[in-house]
Motif scaffolding. Structure first.
Motif, short mmCIF file in Angstrom:
data_model
loop_
_atom_site.label_atom_id
_atom_site.label_comp_id
_atom_site.label_asym_id
_atom_site.label_seq_id
_atom_site.Cartn_x
_atom_site.Cartn_y
_atom_site.Cartn_z
N ARG A 76 6.08 24.36 7.27
CA ARG A 76 5.03 23.65 7.97
C ARG A 76 4.19 22.85 6.97
O ARG A 76 3.83 23.35 5.90
CB ARG A 76 4.12 24.63 8.71
CG ARG A 76 3.05 23.97 9.58
CD ARG A 76 1.98 24.98 9.94
NE ARG A 76 1.24 25.41 8.75
CZ ARG A 76 0.51 26.53 8.69
NH1 ARG A 76 0.48 27.34 9.73
NH2 ARG A 76 -0.14 26.83 7.59
N GLY A 77 3.90 21.60 7.33
CA GLY A 77 3.08 20.75 6.48
C GLY A 77 1.93 20.14 7.26
O GLY A 77 2.15 19.50 8.30
N ARG A 78 0.74 20.34 6.78
CA ARG A 78 -0.46 19.73 7.38
C ARG A 78 -1.10 18.80 6.36
O ARG A 78 -1.31 19.18 5.21
CB ARG A 78 -1.45 20.82 7.79
CG ARG A 78 -0.96 21.75 8.88
CD ARG A 78 -1.93 22.90 9.06
NE ARG A 78 -1.55 23.81 10.15
CZ ARG A 78 -2.12 24.99 10.35
NH1 ARG A 78 -3.09 25.40 9.54
NH2 ARG A 78 -1.72 25.76 11.35
N TYR A 79 -1.39 17.58 6.80
CA TYR A 79 -1.91 16.54 5.90
C TYR A 79 -3.40 16.29 6.16
O TYR A 79 -3.88 16.39 7.29
CB TYR A 79 -1.14 15.24 6.10
CG TYR A 79 0.27 15.24 5.56
CD1 TYR A 79 0.58 14.60 4.36
CD2 TYR A 79 1.30 15.86 6.25
CE1 TYR A 79 1.87 14.58 3.86
CE2 TYR A 79 2.60 15.86 5.76
CZ TYR A 79 2.88 15.22 4.57
OH TYR A 79 4.16 15.20 4.08
N SER A 80 -4.09 15.92 5.08
CA SER A 80 -5.49 15.53 5.16
C SER A 80 -5.81 14.67 3.94
O SER A 80 -4.95 14.45 3.08
CB SER A 80 -6.40 16.77 5.20
OG SER A 80 -6.25 17.53 4.01
N ARG A 112 0.85 -1.17 0.00
CA ARG A 112 0.00 0.00 0.00
C ARG A 112 0.90 1.24 0.00
O ARG A 112 1.68 1.45 0.93
CB ARG A 112 -0.91 0.02 1.22
CG ARG A 112 -2.11 -0.89 1.10
CD ARG A 112 -3.11 -0.32 0.09
NE ARG A 112 -4.29 -1.15 -0.05
CZ ARG A 112 -4.54 -1.93 -1.10
NH1 ARG A 112 -3.67 -1.99 -2.09
NH2 ARG A 112 -5.66 -2.62 -1.16
N TYR A 113 0.77 2.02 -1.06
CA TYR A 113 1.52 3.27 -1.18
C TYR A 113 0.57 4.39 -0.76
O TYR A 113 -0.36 4.76 -1.49
CB TYR A 113 2.02 3.46 -2.61
CG TYR A 113 2.85 2.29 -3.08
CD1 TYR A 113 4.16 2.15 -2.67
CD2 TYR A 113 2.29 1.29 -3.89
CE1 TYR A 113 4.92 1.05 -3.08
CE2 TYR A 113 3.04 0.21 -4.30
CZ TYR A 113 4.35 0.09 -3.88
OH TYR A 113 5.11 -1.01 -4.28
N VAL A 114 0.80 4.90 0.46
CA VAL A 114 -0.12 5.84 1.07
C VAL A 114 0.29 7.27 0.71
O VAL A 114 1.46 7.66 0.88
CB VAL A 114 -0.16 5.67 2.59
CG1 VAL A 114 -1.13 6.65 3.23
CG2 VAL A 114 -0.54 4.23 2.95
N LEU A 115 -0.68 8.04 0.25
CA LEU A 115 -0.48 9.44 -0.08
C LEU A 115 -1.43 10.29 0.75
O LEU A 115 -2.35 9.77 1.38
CB LEU A 115 -0.75 9.69 -1.57
CG LEU A 115 -0.11 8.75 -2.59
CD1 LEU A 115 -0.51 9.15 -4.00
CD2 LEU A 115 1.41 8.74 -2.45
N GLY A 116 -1.20 11.57 0.73
CA GLY A 116 -2.09 12.49 1.44
C GLY A 116 -2.06 13.85 0.80
O GLY A 116 -1.15 14.17 0.02
N GLU A 117 -3.04 14.66 1.11
CA GLU A 117 -3.05 16.04 0.62
C GLU A 117 -2.32 16.91 1.62
O GLU A 117 -2.70 16.98 2.79
CB GLU A 117 -4.48 16.54 0.45
CG GLU A 117 -4.55 17.98 -0.05
CD GLU A 117 -5.96 18.45 -0.33
OE1 GLU A 117 -6.21 19.67 -0.21
OE2 GLU A 117 -6.82 17.60 -0.66
N ILE A 118 -1.25 17.55 1.17
CA ILE A 118 -0.45 18.38 2.05
C ILE A 118 -0.66 19.84 1.74
O ILE A 118 -0.72 20.25 0.57
CB ILE A 118 1.06 18.02 1.94
CG1 ILE A 118 1.88 18.82 2.97
CG2 ILE A 118 1.59 18.27 0.54
CD1 ILE A 118 3.34 18.47 3.01
N ASP A 119 -0.82 20.61 2.78
CA ASP A 119 -0.78 22.07 2.69
C ASP A 119 0.57 22.47 3.28
O ASP A 119 0.74 22.51 4.50
CB ASP A 119 -1.94 22.67 3.47
CG ASP A 119 -1.92 24.21 3.47
OD1 ASP A 119 -0.95 24.79 2.94
OD2 ASP A 119 -2.87 24.81 4.00
#
Length: 874
Positions: A753-757, A716-723
């Motif tokens: 700073r990185g915030r993931y969602s 499983r290659y997990v990705l996320g949306e980063i701001d």
């Protein structure tokens, strides 16, 4: 697209050959200045009224080079040259009808601010290399070694010489006294040197030159005039010894129970640098226990893509004459020699048990280093570097108060040899390089290469008055080590032989060596007329490895590129010059996949009021990355378009600025970016200047890589949306008491700073649409507990896998206050106060709060340092 790129390359090359036959040769006649031996010695006080100068006549008739090439300058310049057994003397008279407007800006050495003259001396007379001596109207000196026929100027060279300047009612004057021991020349009854003088009227941004060189002429040093009349010069062998002493006090927050972090440290250090003229052409540089304490800190940076970050070399021993050892073989920062590998931070950390503390070395001590370099009269450019770094140990304080040592870096030898030979009347050269890294592993460090070797050959040929060229290089690398070390190399992010969809590479766990290749071939037109163009290709084989003593970011790549540009070089009432260029680039891997296709159009204008602007557009319809999923399948990025804009005001004013903007938009808004930058420069009076550079970047990426995990016998290659938001500000203050005593301040607060969602996982890495490439986790599949995300992918109420919360906020502050006094030529005192620190902050905080807490609320580390050097010239 591959066929298109090859076709463009062939068309450009055929056009190059045809134009070479069609364009007539319009060469400017060489000017000659004949010097004479002095009768009395002038006093170097900036005045040219000394009767010693009456031995020779003035030479003048300078011609404008910028902005209106080939016309008469606003004010004329004249000069004289005389010599004796040990020195070359130069007098310059720079006329100016408004002497009160002459810019006498004080700066540090090599500041190159204000009105100035540059004297170019090609004492090798190789038409590619020159020594450049600069004097400003304020008497500030500067020196550079120019290489590549004027394409590269290295200001790290600091010879011993003497200069002074004065402003009077006619303009300003300057005198120079240059020891022959600081130059390099061969044996001849009469020396003939390349020679030119360039004058800069700062307030007009105007340059005039003694030997006219049209702006459309390829090359600068090759077109210089000539200095004759140097009869029976005796080569002056150079012998300089420079010992140094350093006192250093460190103050930092005390760590309870840690005996190695008790709040302060005091160190005394010393060493020796030496420069020995083996012949008048070749010099041996030596250093024993070098100190780099006054070096400016590296800027803050975070690499979310996993690749290593390139930082410029700043250590004096390695910076000086670095051009001789330079071997950029491809594009970007890739180089067979990256001197920051020497003295790097240790590869290992100590293995600590609970309650143990360690005294970790920050770098590997350089026991000694030597450089043998120079250029001979018959066209050989030679450089040999040898350096040894020590075994490094970490002292560990155990729970029972006893101590033990753990080795964290092995004894390592670094060797670099570089050579080039000019021929064909200096229009061509061929060269080579060899590097070797050998480690004394002594049965330990099975994860490191025992040895690493690289070799390369490069060449360049210029013709038709140097307007046209073909150049290239090829390299080979060979690394040896244990099966563990070689397997680690195969699995590294630069190679990733384990990629699941790669058919042309695979991991071989039995190998004890790896051999790869790379190179670059390019041809083009870089002078004559208004058109310029080039085309070529670059390759890096999957097995290539340079990172033991070089720099290599990525392998398994073939790049085809082409560029065409048109120049408007004759000023009008609106602009000084304009350049428009179009570029195309295609990237492939060795499996044949077309990974990228990019088109770019850019225009640059220098306006008549000395302002400048740049505007560029780009389109990337094909964009894949082999390494993005860290060993997973080839990943498709969304098609993207980008635009960048920058403009700047007249830099000759007391207040100037430049500003820039970059924007990237992608299909489906998968990966968008905006970047703003502004650079302010202010010099309220001649002795003081300041600059403030601020950059802010915001990236919204729905496909930021997070981790790889296992689920039901699948990856499983997990990705996320980063701001991701990054803010940095760099402040520089310079106060000059006189040209030899300067106070400089450097400060840079930095936060990223990185915030993931919106976490998701890859389902079809090369699908055309983002929603097809990934599958989003729904609210019932993902939960958070104690900074860990748990994934229940099959919805059976049992977590199938988990990963740490990837949010981050990295904050760093670096400041440096340096007082530098060159109390006699070549000998210096440094007083340094460095303050800073770094930490990870709460990602929920704003950028401003994170910076404020780091600067005002967090305890920082202070370093106070005094360094004294004395240069003995024997």
């Amino acid at each position: 697209m591959k066929t298109l790129s090859i076709t463009l390359f062939l068309c450009a090359f055929i056009s190059l050959k045809m134009n070479a036959q069609e364009i007539a040769n319009g060469k400017i006649p060489k000017r000659v200045y004949t010097t004479k031996k002095l009768k009395t010695t002038p006093i170097i006080d900036g005045s040219v009224a000394d009767e010693a100068w009456d031995t020779v006549e003035w030479s003048s008739d300078f011609i404008e080079r910028d902005p209106d090439e080939g016309t008469a300058p606003s004010y004329q310049t004249k000069f004289k040259v005389i010599y004796d057994a040990k020195y070359l003397y130069i007098a310059i008279r720079a006329f100016d009808e408004n002497p009160e407007l002459i810019q006498q800006r004080l700066s540090r050495r090599d500041g190159f601010a204000g009105d100035r003259v540059n004297v170019l001396i090609d004492s090798y007379h190789d038409k590619r290399t020159a020594f450049v001596f600069t004097t400003t109207a304020a008497g500030v000196k500067g020196e550079e070694i120019a290489t590549g026929n004027g394409s590269n100027f290295d200001a790290s060279w600091n010879p011993i010489w003497y200069t002074n300047a004065k402003v009077d009612e006619q303009g300003w004057t300057a005198e120079m006294k240059i020891p022959f021991s600081q130059l390099r020349f061969g044996k001849a009854k009469e020396q003939i040197w390349g020679f030119n003088i360039v004058r800069n009227i700062f307030r007009k941004n105007e340059r005039s030159i003694w030997q006219r060189i049209p702006n459309n002429q390829a090359g600068f040093i090759s077109e210089a005039g000539e200095l004759h009349g140097l009869i029976d010069l005796v080569p002056q062998k150079q012998l300089e010894v420079q010992p140094f002493t350093v006192l250093q006090y460190d103050n930092y927050p005390k760590e309870a129970g840690n005996p190695y972090r008790d709040g302060s440290d005091f160190k005394v250090n010393g060493g020796l640098d030496a420069k020995i003229g083996i012949t008048n052409d070749l010099t041996l540089d030596l250093t024993i226990n070098p100190d780099f304490g006054q070096v400016e800190a590296d800027p803050g940076a975070i690499a979310l893509d996993g690749f290593q970050i390139f930082f410029e070399e700043q250590r004096p021993f390695f910076v000086e004459n670095k051009n001789i050892f330079d071997y950029k073989f491809a594009n970007g920062s890739d180089n067979l020699f990256y001197s920051r590998r020497i003295g790097r931070n240790p590869h290992r950390k100590a293995n600590l048990s609970a309650g143990e503390f360690a005294d970790e070395p920050q770098y590997s001590r350089i026991l000694g280093a030597a450089k043998f370099s120079g250029k001979t009269q018959n066209g050989w450019s030679i450089g040999v570097l040898e350096s040894v770094t020590a075994n490094e140990y970490t002292e560990v304080r155990e729970i029972n108060e006893e101590t033990r040592e753990e080795i964290v870096e092995p004894l390592t030898n670094y060797f670099v040899a570089r050579a080039q030979k000019d021929f064909n009347e200096r229009n061509s050269f061929i060269g080579g390089i060899l590097t070797a890294t050998n480690r004394n592993l002594d049965g330990n460090f099975s994860e490191l290469h025992k040895a690493a070797y690289t070799a390369g050959i490069d060449f360049q040929h210029n013709w038709h008055n140097r307007d046209y060229y073909v150049s290239g290089n090829t390299i080979m690398s060979h690394v040896l080590g244990s099966t563990e070390a070689i397997q680690k190399t195969q699995l590294s992010i630069a190679r990733l032989f384990q990629r699941v969809d790669a058919t042309h590479v695979e991991v071989d766990s039995t190998k004890t060596s790896l051999t790869g290749s790379g190179g670059r071939i390019e041809a083009g037109k870089n002078g004559g007329g208004n058109w310029r163009y080039n085309a070529g290709f670059v390759w890096r084989s999957p097995e290539l490895e340079l990172n033991d003593v070089g720099f290599l970011r990525q392998t398994d790549e073939i790049i085809l590129f082409s560029e065409v540009k048109y120049l408007w070089q004759v000023p009008t009432k609106t602009y000084r010059n304009i350049e428009i260029k179009a570029q195309q680039e295609s990237k492939f891997d060795f499996q044949g996949n077309n990974n990228q296709l990019e088109y770019k159009l850019e225009g640059t204008v220098s306006w008549i009021n000395n302002w400048s602007s740049k505007l560029g557009f780009g389109h990337v319809p094909v964009n894949y990355e082999n390494a993005y999923l860290r060993g997973g399948p080839r990943w498709r990025f969304a098609d993207k378009d980008f635009m960048y804009l920058s403009f700047g005001s007249d830099k000759s004013k007391k207040m100037s600025f430049s500003a820039g903007y970059v924007v990237r938009k992608t299909e489906e808004n998968v990966n968008n970016l905006e970047k703003y930058s502004i650079d302010l420069n202010y010099q309220p009076f001649d002795a003081f200047s300041m600059s403030l550079n601020t950059e802010f970047q915001k990236t919204i990426d729905k496909s930021q890589y997070v981790t790889t995990t296992d689920f039901d016998n699948q990856k499983r290659y997990v990705l996320g949306e980063i701001d991701n938001q990054t803010l940095s500000t760099t402040l520089r203050l310079n106060y000059n008491i006189n040209p030899n005593f300067t106070i400089q301040f450097y400060g840079q607060p930095y936060i990223s700073r990185g915030r993931y969602s919106n976490f998701n996982y890859v389902t079809n890495a090369t699908a055309s649409g983002f929603d097809t490439r990934v599958s989003m986790y729904n609210v019932s599949q993902i939960s958070e507990n104690n900074s860990t995300y748990f994934i229940d992918e099959n919805a059976d109420a049992i977590a199938d896998y988990s990963f740490d919360k990837p949010d981050f906020s990295f904050v760093q502050l670096r400041t440096n206050l340096v007082a530098r006094w060159e109390y006699i030529p070549g000998s210096e005192l440094f007083f340094v106060w460095a303050r800073g620190g770094s930490r990870f902050d709460d990602p929920r905080s704003s950028l401003s709060n994170g910076l404020r807490d780091q600067i005002t609320n967090n305890k920082l580390e202070d370093t106070f340092l005094i360094k004294a050097t004395y240069r003995f010239v024997i």
